[in-house]
Design an enzyme around this catalytic site. Structure first.
Site, PDB file in Angstrom:
ATOM      1  N   LYS A  45       0.470  -1.178   0.025  1.00  0.00           N
ATOM      2  CA  LYS A  45      -0.098  -0.012   0.004  1.00  0.00           C
ATOM      3  C   LYS A  45       0.782   1.449  -0.078  1.00  0.00           C
ATOM      4  O   LYS A  45       0.234   2.468  -0.101  1.00  0.00           O
ATOM      5  CB  LYS A  45      -0.859   0.040   1.079  1.00  0.00           C
TER       6      LYS A  45
HETATM    7  N1  PMP Z   1      -3.126  -7.691   1.419  1.00  0.00           N
HETATM    8  C1  PMP Z   1      -3.310  -6.629   2.486  1.00  0.00           C
HETATM    9  C2  PMP Z   1      -2.304  -7.167   3.720  1.00  0.00           C
HETATM   10  C3  PMP Z   1      -3.581  -5.381   2.564  1.00  0.00           C
HETATM   11  O1  PMP Z   1      -3.649  -4.700   3.397  1.00  0.00           O
HETATM   12  C4  PMP Z   1      -4.099  -4.865   1.103  1.00  0.00           C
HETATM   13  C5  PMP Z   1      -4.792  -3.596   1.212  1.00  0.00           C
HETATM   14  N2  PMP Z   1      -6.123  -3.519   1.715  1.00  0.00           N
HETATM   15  C6  PMP Z   1      -4.259  -5.962   0.307  1.00  0.00           C
HETATM   16  C7  PMP Z   1      -3.823  -7.106   0.249  1.00  0.00           C
HETATM   17  C8  PMP Z   1      -4.773  -5.773  -1.193  1.00  0.00           C
HETATM   18  O2  PMP Z   1      -4.511  -4.534  -1.915  1.00  0.00           O
HETATM   19  P1  PMP Z   1      -5.301  -3.580  -2.871  1.00  0.00           P
HETATM   20  O3  PMP Z   1      -6.072  -2.630  -1.864  1.00  0.00           O
HETATM   21  O4  PMP Z   1      -4.433  -2.825  -3.779  1.00  0.00           O
HETATM   22  O5  PMP Z   1      -6.330  -4.568  -3.521  1.00  0.00           O
END
Ligand code: PMP
Length: 325
Positions: A45
């Site tokens: 992120k």
């Molecule tokens: N894995 C974790 C541990 C996350 O914090 C996030 C973000 N919320 C994601 C995966 C997914 O990423 P995205 O928001 O880009 O879909």
């Protein structure tokens, strides 16, 4: 040559692509993980946080001394808090109280103001995402990062993660698979890779309790069950996920997620968070379906230390029915 990076911001992205040896050797495929846990804020992120803030700066929405507000399951907030420190902004984070205490404490340590709120569904006006939008709208010189529907999020991955994977594999990728929270990582990377090679398959990995698997399979979002994973799963199609290539979806349950996370730790030496268990579990299942000789790329979203009290706590796993006493 080892270059000198320009501060926190210059260190975001350009992460290694790691061959996951135990899973690759077992399947005869190349199962590769983009090492997003090596970003300076410790997760995938950081990329979205940086793009969202710099997009707001370019549009003149965020001025010196301003505040960034966000509703987040943790990692976006951590990325935002670091970048706010590096750029001189204030940071206010609204987080569901179900998220791991490690992430909540870290946010406070980083200097963000943190408000924990009950975890309620998106349709409830007090859902953390909606609440963060309302709070931001009532403050001066403040932006709402709005990671779910702000396309600066997926642009980060279209402009950086996708091109990095393409370069690191020299264009030899058969499958891109990732679970989605906001969808930014999956979407931006899928859009870039599909443009480069329309034959490449883009597959959504989904934990139980999320509606995306059924959405891809039947056109309707019908979440079933639950998951211990954090930061992934969604029951709605965010703006970041709209108009994005999706060839198929695969569902991975918590038992398999936990097995994969512990295999990564014990056989590959990689200490990873729960969403990585879903991602690598999906890549492994696809490798077995496709047969040997394929290259499958996924994301190693964050590290395991953020989940020490849960996923890496044996008593907690027993309570969840994920480990025999
Ligand atoms: N894995 C974790 C541990 C996350 O914090 C996030 C973000 N919320 C994601 C995966 C997914 O990423 P995205 O928001 O880009 O879909």
């Amino acid at each position: 040559m080892v270059e000198i990076k320009n501060g926190f911001i210059g260190t975001v992205g350009n992460t290694p692509l790691i061959r996951l040896n135990s899973f690759s050797d077992e399947t005869g495929c190349e199962i590769l993980g983009k090492a997003e846990f090596l970003n300076p804020g410790g997760s995938v992120k950081d990329r979205a946080a940086l793009y969202i803030i710099e997009d707001a700066e370019r549009k003149g929405l965020l001025k010196p001394g301003g505040t960034v507000v966000e509703g987040t399951a943790g990692n976006t907030g951590i990325g935002l808090a670091h970048i706010c420190n590096a750029k001189g902004y204030k940071c206010l984070i609204i987080i569901p109280e179900t998220q791991s205490p490690e992430k909540i404490e870290l946010l406070r340590t980083l200097g963000a103001e943190v408000r924990t709120v009950p975890a309620v569904p998106y349709k409830d006006p007090n859902n953390y995402v909606k609440l963060s939008g309302r709070v931001a709208s009532e403050m001066e010189n403040t932006i709402w990062a709005n990671q779910f529907d702000n396309l600066a999020n997926r642009n980060a991955h279209y402009e950086t993660t996708g091109p990095e994977i393409w370069q690191q594999t020299e264009g030899k990728v058969d499958v891109w698979v990732a679970a989605t929270g906001t969808g930014g990582t999956y979407a931006g990377t899928a859009m870039f890779l599909k443009e480069k090679n329309p034959e490449l398959k883009c597959i959504v990995a989904d934990p139980m309790g999320s509606g995306l698997y059924s959405y891809v399979k039947t056109g309707e979002s019908q979440p079933e069950g639950r998951s211990i994973t954090e930061g992934i799963g969604n029951s709605r199609i965010t703006a970041n996920m709209q108009g994005v290539p999706i060839d198929d979806a695969i569902q991975i349950d918590d038992k398999e997620c936990v097995r994969v996370v512990y295999q990564l730790l014990e056989k590959d030496g990689l200490f990873m968070g729960g969403s990585v268990g879903i991602n690598v579990g999906a890549a492994y299942a696809l490798a077995k379906q496709l047969g040997s000789g394929h290259t499958i790329v996924t994301v190693l979203c964050d590290g395991g230390s953020r989940y020490q009290s849960k996923l890496f706590n044996r008593d907690w796993l027993v309570e969840q029915g994920l480990l025999s006493p």
